[in-house]
Design a protein around this motif. Structure first.
Motif, PDB file in Angstrom:
ATOM      1  N   ASP A 265      10.499  18.162  13.333  1.00 57.73           N
ATOM      2  CA  ASP A 265      10.214  16.758  13.045  1.00 57.73           C
ATOM      3  C   ASP A 265       9.090  16.696  12.017  1.00 57.73           C
ATOM      4  O   ASP A 265       8.050  17.333  12.189  1.00 57.73           O
ATOM      5  N   ILE A 266       9.310  15.941  10.953  1.00 60.68           N
ATOM      6  CA  ILE A 266       8.298  15.790   9.906  1.00 60.68           C
ATOM      7  C   ILE A 266       7.391  14.620  10.264  1.00 60.68           C
ATOM      8  O   ILE A 266       7.825  13.471  10.316  1.00 60.68           O
ATOM      9  N   TYR A 267       6.120  14.925  10.533  1.00 61.25           N
ATOM     10  CA  TYR A 267       5.148  13.883  10.861  1.00 61.25           C
ATOM     11  C   TYR A 267       4.614  13.227   9.593  1.00 61.25           C
ATOM     12  O   TYR A 267       4.457  12.011   9.527  1.00 61.25           O
ATOM     13  N   ALA A 268       4.331  14.043   8.579  1.00 59.91           N
ATOM     14  CA  ALA A 268       3.845  13.506   7.302  1.00 59.91           C
ATOM     15  C   ALA A 268       4.238  14.466   6.188  1.00 59.91           C
ATOM     16  O   ALA A 268       4.263  15.681   6.369  1.00 59.91           O
ATOM     17  N   LYS A 269       4.532  13.878   5.035  1.00 58.46           N
ATOM     18  CA  LYS A 269       4.933  14.672   3.879  1.00 58.46           C
ATOM     19  C   LYS A 269       4.434  13.964   2.634  1.00 58.46           C
ATOM     20  O   LYS A 269       4.758  12.793   2.408  1.00 58.46           O
ATOM     21  N   ALA A 270       3.611  14.633   1.840  1.00 56.15           N
ATOM     22  CA  ALA A 270       3.025  14.003   0.665  1.00 56.15           C
ATOM     23  C   ALA A 270       2.896  15.007  -0.465  1.00 56.15           C
ATOM     24  O   ALA A 270       2.507  16.161  -0.244  1.00 56.15           O
ATOM     25  N   ASP A 271       3.231  14.568  -1.661  1.00 58.13           N
ATOM     26  CA  ASP A 271       3.124  15.435  -2.822  1.00 58.13           C
ATOM     27  C   ASP A 271       1.660  15.674  -3.182  1.00 58.13           C
ATOM     28  O   ASP A 271       0.765  14.935  -2.771  1.00 58.13           O
ATOM     29  N   SER A 272       1.430  16.702  -3.972  1.00 61.23           N
ATOM     30  CA  SER A 272       0.087  16.947  -4.494  1.00 61.23           C
ATOM     31  C   SER A 272      -0.242  15.897  -5.558  1.00 61.23           C
ATOM     32  O   SER A 272       0.634  15.195  -6.057  1.00 61.23           O
ATOM     33  N   PHE A 273      -1.525  15.799  -5.867  1.00 59.91           N
ATOM     34  CA  PHE A 273      -2.002  14.824  -6.851  1.00 59.91           C
ATOM     35  C   PHE A 273      -2.563  15.536  -8.063  1.00 59.91           C
ATOM     36  O   PHE A 273      -3.271  16.538  -7.944  1.00 59.91           O
ATOM     37  N   GLU A 274      -2.237  15.025  -9.239  1.00 60.02           N
ATOM     38  CA  GLU A 274      -2.833  15.544 -10.463  1.00 60.02           C
ATOM     39  C   GLU A 274      -2.892  14.411 -11.467  1.00 60.02           C
ATOM     40  O   GLU A 274      -1.895  13.722 -11.705  1.00 60.02           O
ATOM     41  N   THR A 275      -4.061  14.186 -12.031  1.00 61.17           N
ATOM     42  CA  THR A 275      -4.208  13.099 -12.990  1.00 61.17           C
ATOM     43  C   THR A 275      -4.114  13.637 -14.412  1.00 61.17           C
ATOM     44  O   THR A 275      -4.278  14.838 -14.670  1.00 61.17           O
ATOM     45  N   ASP A 276      -3.849  12.752 -15.339  1.00 62.33           N
ATOM     46  CA  ASP A 276      -3.735  13.097 -16.754  1.00 62.33           C
ATOM     47  C   ASP A 276      -5.134  13.069 -17.368  1.00 62.33           C
ATOM     48  O   ASP A 276      -5.667  12.010 -17.694  1.00 62.33           O
ATOM     49  N   VAL A 277      -5.736  14.249 -17.519  1.00 64.43           N
ATOM     50  CA  VAL A 277      -7.121  14.326 -17.991  1.00 64.43           C
ATOM     51  C   VAL A 277      -7.238  14.006 -19.476  1.00 64.43           C
ATOM     52  O   VAL A 277      -8.362  13.850 -19.995  1.00 64.43           O
ATOM     53  N   ALA A 304      -6.672  15.314   0.482  1.00 62.74           N
ATOM     54  CA  ALA A 304      -5.610  14.435  -0.015  1.00 62.74           C
ATOM     55  C   ALA A 304      -6.104  13.002   0.079  1.00 62.74           C
ATOM     56  O   ALA A 304      -6.961  12.671   0.903  1.00 62.74           O
ATOM     57  N   SER A 305      -5.564  12.130  -0.771  1.00 67.56           N
ATOM     58  CA  SER A 305      -5.954  10.727  -0.754  1.00 67.56           C
ATOM     59  C   SER A 305      -4.783   9.867  -1.191  1.00 67.56           C
ATOM     60  O   SER A 305      -3.721  10.373  -1.577  1.00 67.56           O
ATOM     61  N   ASP A 306      -4.998   8.559  -1.181  1.00 67.13           N
ATOM     62  CA  ASP A 306      -3.957   7.630  -1.618  1.00 67.13           C
ATOM     63  C   ASP A 306      -3.731   7.669  -3.119  1.00 67.13           C
ATOM     64  O   ASP A 306      -2.780   7.054  -3.619  1.00 67.13           O
ATOM     65  N   ALA A 307      -4.558   8.389  -3.850  1.00 66.91           N
ATOM     66  CA  ALA A 307      -4.416   8.459  -5.305  1.00 66.91           C
ATOM     67  C   ALA A 307      -3.053   8.986  -5.720  1.00 66.91           C
ATOM     68  O   ALA A 307      -2.537   8.624  -6.784  1.00 66.91           O
ATOM     69  N   ARG A 308      -2.458   9.831  -4.889  1.00 72.74           N
ATOM     70  CA  ARG A 308      -1.182  10.450  -5.265  1.00 72.74           C
ATOM     71  C   ARG A 308      -0.075   9.416  -5.465  1.00 72.74           C
ATOM     72  O   ARG A 308       0.829   9.613  -6.284  1.00 72.74           O
ATOM     73  N   PHE A 309      -0.126   8.305  -4.720  1.00 73.82           N
ATOM     74  CA  PHE A 309       0.911   7.288  -4.859  1.00 73.82           C
ATOM     75  C   PHE A 309       0.878   6.661  -6.251  1.00 73.82           C
ATOM     76  O   PHE A 309       1.918   6.296  -6.801  1.00 73.82           O
ATOM     77  N   PHE A 310      -0.305   6.543  -6.821  1.00 77.39           N
ATOM     78  CA  PHE A 310      -0.441   5.986  -8.168  1.00 77.39           C
ATOM     79  C   PHE A 310      -0.071   7.019  -9.229  1.00 77.39           C
ATOM     80  O   PHE A 310       0.602   6.696 -10.213  1.00 77.39           O
ATOM     81  N   SER A 311      -0.491   8.265  -9.036  1.00 78.91           N
ATOM     82  CA  SER A 311      -0.201   9.295 -10.036  1.00 78.91           C
ATOM     83  C   SER A 311       1.294   9.561 -10.123  1.00 78.91           C
ATOM     84  O   SER A 311       1.806   9.931 -11.185  1.00 78.91           O
ATOM     85  N   GLN A 312       2.019   9.363  -9.016  1.00 78.76           N
ATOM     86  CA  GLN A 312       3.468   9.547  -9.029  1.00 78.76           C
ATOM     87  C   GLN A 312       4.162   8.526  -9.920  1.00 78.76           C
ATOM     88  O   GLN A 312       5.294   8.737 -10.359  1.00 78.76           O
ATOM     89  N   LEU A 313       3.478   7.425 -10.216  1.00 80.65           N
ATOM     90  CA  LEU A 313       4.007   6.413 -11.128  1.00 80.65           C
ATOM     91  C   LEU A 313       3.606   6.684 -12.567  1.00 80.65           C
ATOM     92  O   LEU A 313       3.930   5.912 -13.467  1.00 80.65           O
ATOM     93  N   GLY A 314       2.863   7.759 -12.786  1.00 77.87           N
ATOM     94  CA  GLY A 314       2.417   8.089 -14.117  1.00 77.87           C
ATOM     95  C   GLY A 314       1.144   7.376 -14.529  1.00 77.87           C
ATOM     96  O   GLY A 314       0.782   7.371 -15.711  1.00 77.87           O
TER      97      GLY A 314
END
Length: 353
Positions: A265-277, A304-314
């Motif tokens: 059972d997957i409790y949580a799954k989140a991609d890594s975060f990387e910003t465009d420097v 990990a933080s909520d930043a990844r949700f924004f970075s996934q949008l570019g």
């Protein structure tokens, strides 16, 4: 009221993750505090987790969108009674992250320029942010030149990369037998632990890897058995994986190959975060920080933080915490001077963006 007093008020709300009543009270307090500032408010609620968007425009085409969370991890009651010792504000959520929330609230309250500014506050970041920022980015059409998230790293380090997360709840089957006839049973605890060791051997180069491309795995819990004289036939194991460069499906498929009967059972799954420097607006942020502090240091972190949700949008994301210590600890604290410096950084950033 000012940042110091506002932060003390916010810490006083027992907004542990899932405490819906306290989250609503806290958001209502913030709206009341800002009621004469000429701002717009929009409430959200996804799966009983509340969020609040504050903005100086009805148009969601922002120049800067700030993001924070009001939820905190559990704590003793006295930690919700903030105190000041020297330069430090002490209490649950002081550094993670009601101190920074107070800065962002004050900044948007007092901003009188023509830039479009927003502040999204959520109440589920400590459990992954899927019902806060995760749902917001799915349901709202918005844009922003820069996202600012003061929720990562430490002591003014600028976080440009964070690990992804995979949390699994595994159910491993064995076979009951009397403790005196072990060969007639299959011990589910032993089977689970052997499984864990094989997973570590497969994916980890070191048991406690440094902040690099290695995977870290935490054996979060292992539950099984009830009595001494019986071989346990069921074990439940929780694993927490953190990684920079790895497909989570590779982990799941490997576990299945070891034991096709295992229940995953997957409790949580989140991609890594990387910003465009190299993004021009991120570079403006770096310049403002260096001008104010005389330095700027970019880092990769295990968190990990909520930043990844924004970075996934570019979208470019700037993550930088004020000075603070003992995240989630009994002596959690934030430097009041650093909160004031962070406010000056944001005010200058809004001029430059």
């Amino acid at each position: 009221m000012g940042i110091e007093s506002l932060a003390k008020n916010l810490i006083g709300f027992k907004t542990t993750t899932g405490n819906v009543d306290e989250a609503v009270k806290c958001f209502n307090f913030i709206k009341k505090y800002l009621k004469d500032a000429g701002l717009f408010f929009k409430d959200y609620c996804f799966n009983n987790y509340h969020s609040l968007l504050i903005s100086n425009t009805k148009n969601f085409d922002f120049d800067i969108l700030f993001n924070g969370h009001i939820d905190v991890v559990s704590a003793k009651d006295e930690l919700f009674e903030p105190k000041i010792v020297g330069d430090f504000l002490i209490g649950r959520g002081a550094i993670d992250m009601k101190g920074a929330d107070s800065v962002m609230i004050e900044v948007i309250k007092n901003y009188a320029g023509d830039k479009k500014i927003g502040l999204l506050l959520t109440s589920d970041e400590e459990i992954g942010g899927f019902n806060g920022v995760g749902e917001f980015v799915k349901h709202e059409k918005f844009s922003s030149k820069l996202i600012v998230v003061p929720d990562g790293g430490s002591n003014y380090d600028i976080t440009v990369s964070e690990k992804g997360v995979l949390q699994l709840h595994l159910t491993i089957k064995g076979k009951n037998a009397h403790s005196s006839t072990l060969d007639e049973g299959i011990n589910a605890i032993s089977k689970a632990y052997e499984l864990f060791l094989k997973i570590v051997e497969k994916f980890c180069k070191q048991k406690s890897p440094p902040i690099d491309d290695n995977v870290s795995i935490n054996l979060a819990f292992l539950h099984s058995g009830e009595i001494y004289n019986q071989v346990p036939d069921i074990a439940k194991m929780g694993l927490d994986f953190r990684f920079f460069k790895l497909d989570p499906n590779e982990i799941i498929e490997y576990i299945k190959s070891l034991d096709p009967e295992i229940k995953i059972d997957i409790y949580a799954k989140a991609d890594s975060f990387e910003t465009d420097v190299d993004n021009p607006y991120f570079l403006k942020f770096l310049n403002v920080v260096e001008h104010k502090l005389g330095k700027q240091k970019m880092v990769k972190t295990n968190g990990a933080s909520d930043a990844r949700f924004f970075s996934q949008l570019g979208l470019p994301v700037a993550i930088m915490n004020p000075i603070g210590f003992n995240f989630h600890g009994d002596d959690e604290k934030v430097s009041i001077v650093s909160l004031l410096e962070l406010k000056e950084i944001y005010e200058k950033l809004m001029e430059e963006i």
